[in-house]
Enzyme design. Structure first.
Site, PDB file in Angstrom:
ATOM      1  N   GLY A  42       0.837  -1.214   0.000  1.00 54.81           N
ATOM      2  CA  GLY A  42       0.000   0.000   0.000  1.00 54.81           C
ATOM      3  C   GLY A  42       0.865   1.255   0.000  1.00 54.81           C
ATOM      4  O   GLY A  42       0.586   2.231  -0.700  1.00 54.81           O
ATOM      5  N   ASP A  43       1.961   1.188   0.759  1.00 63.97           N
ATOM      6  CA  ASP A  43       2.871   2.337   0.811  1.00 63.97           C
ATOM      7  C   ASP A  43       3.544   2.537  -0.555  1.00 63.97           C
ATOM      8  O   ASP A  43       3.758   3.662  -1.017  1.00 63.97           O
ATOM      9  CB  ASP A  43       3.939   2.092   1.873  1.00 63.97           C
ATOM     10  CG  ASP A  43       3.326   1.600   3.171  1.00 63.97           C
ATOM     11  OD1 ASP A  43       3.922   0.737   3.832  1.00 63.97           O
ATOM     12  OD2 ASP A  43       2.221   2.055   3.509  1.00 63.97           O
TER      13      ASP A  43
HETATM   14  O1  TA6 Z   1       2.225  -0.852   5.576  1.00 58.02           O
HETATM   15  C1  TA6 Z   1       3.307  -1.522   6.181  1.00 58.02           C
HETATM   16  C2  TA6 Z   1       3.738  -0.723   7.401  1.00 58.02           C
HETATM   17  O2  TA6 Z   1       4.177   0.558   7.044  1.00 58.02           O
HETATM   18  C3  TA6 Z   1       4.864  -1.416   8.107  1.00 58.02           C
HETATM   19  O3  TA6 Z   1       6.026  -0.959   7.546  1.00 58.02           O
HETATM   20  C4  TA6 Z   1       4.639  -1.023   9.570  1.00 58.02           C
HETATM   21  O4  TA6 Z   1       5.539   0.015   9.894  1.00 58.02           O
HETATM   22  C5  TA6 Z   1       3.174  -0.600   9.636  1.00 58.02           C
HETATM   23  O5  TA6 Z   1       2.679  -0.525   8.303  1.00 58.02           O
HETATM   24  C6  TA6 Z   1       2.973   0.732  10.279  1.00 58.02           C
HETATM   25  O6  TA6 Z   1       1.587   1.040  10.155  1.00 58.02           O
HETATM   26  P1  TA6 Z   1       0.949   2.278  10.978  1.00 58.02           P
HETATM   27  O7  TA6 Z   1      -0.452   2.345  10.449  1.00 58.02           O
HETATM   28  O8  TA6 Z   1       1.036   1.911  12.438  1.00 58.02           O
HETATM   29  O9  TA6 Z   1       1.763   3.495  10.657  1.00 58.02           O
END
Ligand code: TA6
Length: 310
Positions: free
Chosen positions: A252-253
């Site tokens: 997603g990122d």
């Molecule tokens: O989408 C993956 C991720 O960014 C992981 O890298 C982990 O850091 C998590 O999601 C963080 O999610 P949040 O919603 O807590 O910022």
């Protein structure tokens, strides 16, 4: 130039464990640690694509220092605000045998009012020179749920496009200030929808409703099923061939990174969604979270199809 915001960064540790199950002892067959949190994953992918990146948010403690060293290595401009607290660690246990990924996400440090004010001042000083801004992830403790709303308003004041990727109440409040783009996944959309979304038609209607609130680009990512995108009053359904995946965490990122990169290069809505899809797909091919290669992005870019309306 792209500015990425990571208010709650993390060291992302990925463990590969075959036949993982709770309540037992495992020794991972593989371990990767990267500077993470959604906005830093966006930053890394944009850098791999060759974009100039400035990253800001909050960092503190020894984990914060590890992240700063990785940011420097990646050639990302570090504009993070130093905090008293210790930046968190997030765990993902990937089981290639069962095809599962289990995440344990720490809540993160408490941010003081002084640290928040210092960030807002720095954010507003950085915005004017940016083409695109991304703001991603959960809010750390101490920040009110309308914190992203403040960032959206500052970006709007400077007529800058901000892509907001968060969830829950922070997303609902952020929507009120009409960011340029939002990218909930299916679960995140269902969590904020007024009614139950039982099929794709209802997901499309919900995405269109958000678009009509004044959000120019709404993307609902559907994992291996692709995504629904809405712009200029029309709904589009993007699909791609199925892939053998290594690690889906961070896709997603990577999608957000692809959108920001395409927009920063002068691309239109279609270009942004296509690049986002290609980056999300490429991320699944690496153990590390938030990683792509330009070769895979180009290869996948050609495999994506879309239809208007369904
Ligand atoms: O989408 C993956 C991720 O960014 C992981 O890298 C982990 O850091 C998590 O999601 C963080 O999610 P949040 O919603 O807590 O910022």
């Amino acid at each position: 130039m792209i500015l990425t915001v990571t208010l709650n960064p993390a060291i992302d540790k990925v463990y590969q464990v075959e036949n993982f199950s709770v309540g037992e002892v495992f020794r991972p067959s593989g371990m990767w640690a990267t500077a993470g949190g959604k906005g830093l994953n966006v930053s890394r992918v944009c850098r791999i694509l060759g974009e100039e990146i400035t990253a800001t948010g909050f960092l503190g403690g020894s984990t914060g220092q590890f992240i700063r060293s990785q940011i420097k290595e990646l050639g990302i401009k570090d504009q993070f605000v130093e905090i008293e607290g210790e930046t968190r660690t997030c765990i993902a246990v990937n089981d290639p045998k069962r095809g599962t990924s289990t995440e344990v996400l720490e809540s993160g440090p408490e941010i003081t009012k002084e640290e928040q004010q210092a960030f807002l001042k720095r954010f507003e000083s950085l915005v004017p020179e940016m083409d695109v801004i991304t703001a991603s992830g959960s809010l750390p403790r101490g920040l009110d749920k309308d914190f992203y709303k403040k960032l959206v308003e500052i970006a709007g004041k400077h007529k800058k496009r901000l892509i907001l990727d968060t969830s829950g109440e922070a997303l609902i409040k952020g929507l009120a200030s009409r960011p340029f783009m939002v990218k909930p996944n299916e679960d995140e959309l269902k969590a904020i929808a007024d009614e139950a979304l039982t099929d794709e038609k209802e997901i499309m209607e919900s995405a269109l409703k958000i678009h009509r609130m004044g959000i120019p680009l709404v993307c609902v990512t559907l994992g291996k099923k692709g995504c629904i995108a809405v712009w200029e009053g029309n709904v589009y359904r993007f699909r791609h061939p199925s892939l053998q995946v290594v690690n889906t965490v961070g896709s997603g990122d990577s999608f957000v990174a692809g959108c920001a990169t395409a927009l920063s290069r002068g691309g239109d809505y279609y270009d942004a969604v296509l690049m986002g899809m290609a980056c999300g797909m490429a991320n699944t091919q690496f153990h590390e979270t938030g990683k792509v290669s330009t070769e895979l992005v180009e290869q996948y870019h050609r495999m994506i199809t879309y239809t208007k309306g369904s």
